[in-house]
Design a protein around this motif. Structure first.
Motif, PDB file in Angstrom:
ATOM      1  N   TYR A 173     -11.962  -9.000 -28.208  1.00 17.56           N
ATOM      2  CA  TYR A 173     -11.401 -10.294 -27.823  1.00 17.56           C
ATOM      3  C   TYR A 173      -9.898 -10.148 -27.616  1.00 17.56           C
ATOM      4  O   TYR A 173      -9.253  -9.243 -28.141  1.00 17.56           O
ATOM      5  N   ARG A 174      -9.356 -11.062 -26.828  1.00 23.62           N
ATOM      6  CA  ARG A 174      -7.934 -11.028 -26.482  1.00 23.62           C
ATOM      7  C   ARG A 174      -7.195 -12.122 -27.235  1.00 23.62           C
ATOM      8  O   ARG A 174      -7.613 -13.290 -27.230  1.00 23.62           O
ATOM      9  N   LEU A 175      -6.095 -11.751 -27.866  1.00 19.45           N
ATOM     10  CA  LEU A 175      -5.256 -12.710 -28.576  1.00 19.45           C
ATOM     11  C   LEU A 175      -4.300 -13.396 -27.599  1.00 19.45           C
ATOM     12  O   LEU A 175      -4.057 -12.897 -26.492  1.00 19.45           O
ATOM     13  N   SER A 177      -1.296 -13.290 -27.746  1.00 16.90           N
ATOM     14  CA  SER A 177      -0.204 -12.336 -27.545  1.00 16.90           C
ATOM     15  C   SER A 177      -0.560 -11.263 -26.518  1.00 16.90           C
ATOM     16  O   SER A 177       0.238 -10.363 -26.276  1.00 16.90           O
ATOM     17  N   HIS A 181      -8.279  -6.858 -29.479  1.00 17.77           N
ATOM     18  CA  HIS A 181      -8.804  -6.320 -30.728  1.00 17.77           C
ATOM     19  C   HIS A 181     -10.300  -6.089 -30.572  1.00 17.77           C
ATOM     20  O   HIS A 181     -11.032  -6.965 -30.118  1.00 17.77           O
ATOM     21  N   GLU A 275     -10.985 -14.804 -31.180  1.00 17.52           N
ATOM     22  CA  GLU A 275     -10.616 -14.405 -32.541  1.00 17.52           C
ATOM     23  C   GLU A 275     -11.438 -15.170 -33.566  1.00 17.52           C
ATOM     24  O   GLU A 275     -11.783 -14.651 -34.625  1.00 17.52           O
ATOM     25  N   ARG A 278     -14.800 -13.734 -35.198  1.00 14.87           N
ATOM     26  CA  ARG A 278     -14.812 -12.526 -36.003  1.00 14.87           C
ATOM     27  C   ARG A 278     -16.049 -12.501 -36.899  1.00 14.87           C
ATOM     28  O   ARG A 278     -16.632 -13.530 -37.231  1.00 14.87           O
TER      29      ARG A 278
END
Length: 395
Positions: A173-175, A177, A181, A275, A278
């Protein structure tokens, strides 16, 4: 008039022949290795860079050694040796004594970049070669083009079982920022502890356009960013532990043709999670709240957040001697994994020296855990002083 027409026709076909030679076949195959010359461009007044794509046309994993002697070119009649080579957009190797490893899972393409040093007036290379692939006249461009997709989406491979180890990529997944991850689950199917270790430099991802990217951090059983290049933890028997590979990737990368994690080349992993998704409660299982060792029996009656604002979970535990002798309760080998696969800090009530299990009667103690997330629903694994608890609910 007739002579003029014949001359014009000869010039026309001569031009066509030169154009055909200049735009010659760009892909050649030797055995199960396919080499494609994308372009050669002038990087500066000294160097020309040639971009190749190297594809493993076989189904099995292949590792190719790449050295300076494997790439050659000609500037007119002058033979040129490679000045530097790089794999996947990584650092250039300029040593004639060292080789680079090009790791190619079956069907995967990776970029290889080669630097040559022709004359400053050169507008083309009359020959370029990589391994056994030889390409005639190649014009030099002034700028590199946009790198094409050379690893299209394919069948997803996100889990593998080897012996007592099961490894699976849960999600990438993309944060906000822009970091990506990737969550990897390491499950121990056996009874004995299983080491999970990672050298950051051996983990990597290959992008759709053939670049290889090393994670800036690999965290085992943690979301920490300060583990450095090596991290190792033991996964207890019949338990699991999460690892995170953290990358800086352009926003247009929406899937990973290869994600090399724990020594396994996983395939075609989408970057489409969030995120908030998780890992949670992957292994609820039956709670084991009553356990014992040679010295005493222990029962955990309840685990709950101390307060709504706290970061600590408090577990009420009762201890009773198993042999009518006094025993000092220790935090030896304390280790906790929550149901999101991450480790948790561990503590007893202070001071430790008062934690003596009496010969007769019982001792009540609070066991404190600090999980990485407040979203957990259970303590998947808890061990201290030779006692093991599993799947303890957190309310």
């Amino acid at each position: 008039m007739k002579k003029t027409l014949i001359l014009s026709t000869m010039l026309f076909f001569s031009t066509l022949a030169h154009a055909a030679q200049t735009q010659s076949i760009k892909t050649q195959q030797g055995g199960n290795l396919k080499v494609t010359l994308q372009e050669c461009y002038r990087q500066n007044e000294f160097f020309v860079v040639c971009n190749f794509n190297l594809q493993n046309a076989d189904r099995d994993h292949k590792t190719v050694l790449l050295g300076l002697e494997d790439a050659k070119a000609k500037d007119g009649q002058q033979a040129l040796q490679a000045a530097a080579v790089a794999v996947g957009g990584g650092n250039y190797n300029t040593s004639p004594y060292d080789n680079l490893n090009v790791m190619l899972p079956g069907g995967v393409t990776q970029m290889v970049q080669v630097k040559f040093q022709p004359g400053d007036a050169a507008t083309e290379l009359t020959q370029v070669s990589l391994f056994n692939a030889v390409f005639p006249v190649t014009p030099l461009t002034s700028e590199p083009f946009t790198y094409p997709v050379v690893n299209p989406r394919g069948e997803r491979l996100n889990s593998l079982t080897e012996g007592n180890r099961e490894t699976a990529v849960v999600s990438c997944y993309r944060l906000p920022s822009k970091e990506v991850h990737c969550l990897v689950l390491n499950r121990n199917l056996g009874l004995n502890p299983l080491e999970v270790s990672s050298y950051r430099a051996t983990q990597h991802a290959i992008t759709p356009d053939g670049f290889a990217v090393v994670p800036f951090n690999v965290a085992v059983g943690s979301l920490s960013r300060d583990f450095g290049d090596y991290n190792s933890r033991n996964v207890p028997g019949k338990a699991y532990l999460a690892s995170y590979l953290m990358f800086n990737l352009p926003e247009d990368v929406t899937y990973l043709p290869v994600l090399q994690a724990a020594g396994i080349p996983f395939r075609n992993i989408p970057i489409d999670g969030a995120e908030s998704e998780r890992l949670l409660a992957l292994q609820p299982g039956q709670p084991l709240l009553d356990t014992r060792n040679d010295n005493y029996r222990a029962v955990i009656s309840a685990c709950s957040w101390d307060t709504a604002e706290t970061e600590w979970v408090k577990c009420k535990a009762t201890f009773k001697s198993a042999n009518r002798q006094k025993h000092q309760l220790l935090a030896t080998g304390a280790f906790a994994i929550t149901d999101d696969g991450l480790t948790a800090e561990f503590s007893f009530d202070e001071p430790y020296q008062t934690h003596e299990v009496p010969a007769d009667g019982t001792l009540d103690v609070n066991v404190w855990l600090k999980p990485a997330s407040k979203d957990i629903k259970a303590i998947a694994y808890l061990e201290f002083d030779g006692l093991v608890f599993r799947n303890v609910p957190v309310k």
